[in-house]
Design an enzyme around this catalytic site. Sequence first.
Site, PDB file in Angstrom:
ATOM      1  N   TYR A  56      30.921  46.287  41.678  1.00 33.08           N
ATOM      2  CA  TYR A  56      31.028  46.826  39.747  1.00 33.08           C
ATOM      3  C   TYR A  56      29.607  47.481  39.543  1.00 33.08           C
ATOM      4  CZ  TYR A  56      36.120  45.680  39.983  1.00 33.08           C
ATOM      5  OH  TYR A  56      36.972  45.757  39.930  1.00 33.08           O
TER       6      TYR A  56
ATOM      7  N   LYS B 214      34.988  34.531  49.202  1.00 32.35           N
ATOM      8  CA  LYS B 214      35.388  34.801  50.628  1.00 32.35           C
ATOM      9  C   LYS B 214      34.412  34.304  51.389  1.00 32.35           C
ATOM     10  CE  LYS B 214      38.443  37.465  53.647  1.00 32.35           C
ATOM     11  NZ  LYS B 214      39.563  36.557  53.899  1.00 32.35           N
TER      12      LYS B 214
ATOM     13  N   ASP C 115      39.350  40.974  39.022  1.00 34.70           N
ATOM     14  CA  ASP C 115      40.243  42.094  38.444  1.00 34.70           C
ATOM     15  C   ASP C 115      41.645  42.006  39.382  1.00 34.70           C
ATOM     16  OD1 ASP C 115      40.519  44.158  37.461  1.00 34.70           O
ATOM     17  OD2 ASP C 115      39.143  45.431  38.335  1.00 34.70           O
TER      18      ASP C 115
ATOM     19  N   ASP D 231      46.073  40.649  38.351  1.00 33.00           N
ATOM     20  CA  ASP D 231      46.761  41.290  37.465  1.00 33.00           C
ATOM     21  C   ASP D 231      48.380  40.795  38.105  1.00 33.00           C
ATOM     22  OD1 ASP D 231      45.233  43.571  36.742  1.00 33.00           O
ATOM     23  OD2 ASP D 231      46.544  45.272  37.084  1.00 33.00           O
TER      24      ASP D 231
END
Length: 362
Positions: free
Chosen positions: A141, A187, A243, A247
């Site tokens: 980001y 990852k 992020d 959710d």
Amino acid sequence: MNSKIAYLPGDGVGPEVLGEARRVLELCGRIYNRSFDIVEGDIGGVAIDKHDSPLPPPTVDLVKSSDAVLLGAVGGPKYDSLPGPKKPERGLLNLRELLGNYANLRPVYVYDALADSSNVRAEIVRGVDMVFVRELLGGIYFGTPRSRDDNRALDTEVYTVEEVRRVARVAFSLAQSRRGKLTSVDKANVLESSILWRQTVNAVAKEFPNVALDHLYVDNCAMQLILKPKSFDVVVTNNIFGDILSDEGGVLVGSLGMLPSAAIGGTAGLYEPIHGSAPDIAGKSIANPIGAIASVGMMFEHSFGLPEVGTRIQRAITKAIDQGYRTRDLMPQGSVNISGLTLATTRQMADVIYKFVENPDA
Ligand code: NAD
């Protein structure tokens, strides 16, 4: 003791839910003998409309002089076609950077009476009590270079050892104060930045011998969160994975509108529900205010050293839910007429919670 709080409602449902959080904030201030100077500022789309900037200079000055920041949400379809630096979301990213809050705590707590509200089976979600610690100031980001032309676009995922180390320490400390289990998500089978992430987390683990650390690849974590959510205590991960994964927490608890957050580590804590501006329901007085109200509890804990306020607010939320009050998002299958449940507007839900914060025995 007087504290200054920057109050930034933002866009969409932001002002609706934050107005309710503000009432609870003022009430708790009275109960716990804390006085607040709450000063409103513009951020996001509303700031673009008024000042042609998603984080205008008056808001920058306001947050720099505040002890804590309470934020609603930013964004909306009206602003979708603006260039990146002008978008409402960039105002929020710049705010986090300005405050220097690198660790974002996102608790996911399933209220017992809401176990049936999740699309995941009740026996799987009942008892879930975990916290995501999302790295907030690094990764893709913020990374450069970053570019786009008609044919090719580029973003950069980048982390330094120090950026990983500081958020890992927050996560280990939190795990130590809870059930002593930390899961680091990356990852590392594909990404260089994740290999560095994993090595650094392993190194920090030596400072916290009482915490049991394990590692999961992000794709597996996404699956385990739905299969075995109770197996998690604290999860630490990078900006983009945090992020997205958090959710999923919204699915576990029954609605994204339930989840609060605290961004810490910088000059002043930033407290906000994790959801966005929810343009599909904005202006209808049906938004769930619980995530915003619970964020006030996190503010008292992390900025004012009063964790008991968070506990008091959480108990009040539990009582409201136990008594059957539900905003529309919490109604099973979207039904509005279920025996034992009362469909509540944003204000009605907040009023019940307010009542139980004011008088826990009511
Ligand atoms: P969203 O979080 O706004 O909404 C996703 C879904 O959750 C929608 O169905 C919405 O109705 C529901 N929802 C969200 N908050 C709710 C609440 N309090 N009560 C009941 N239901 C609720 O995500 P989106 O639709 O992808 O994004 C909308 C806008 O918000 C976009 O512009 C996006 O960039 C922005 N956004 C902002 C933030 C933030 O301010 N922190 C976070 C995410 C998205």
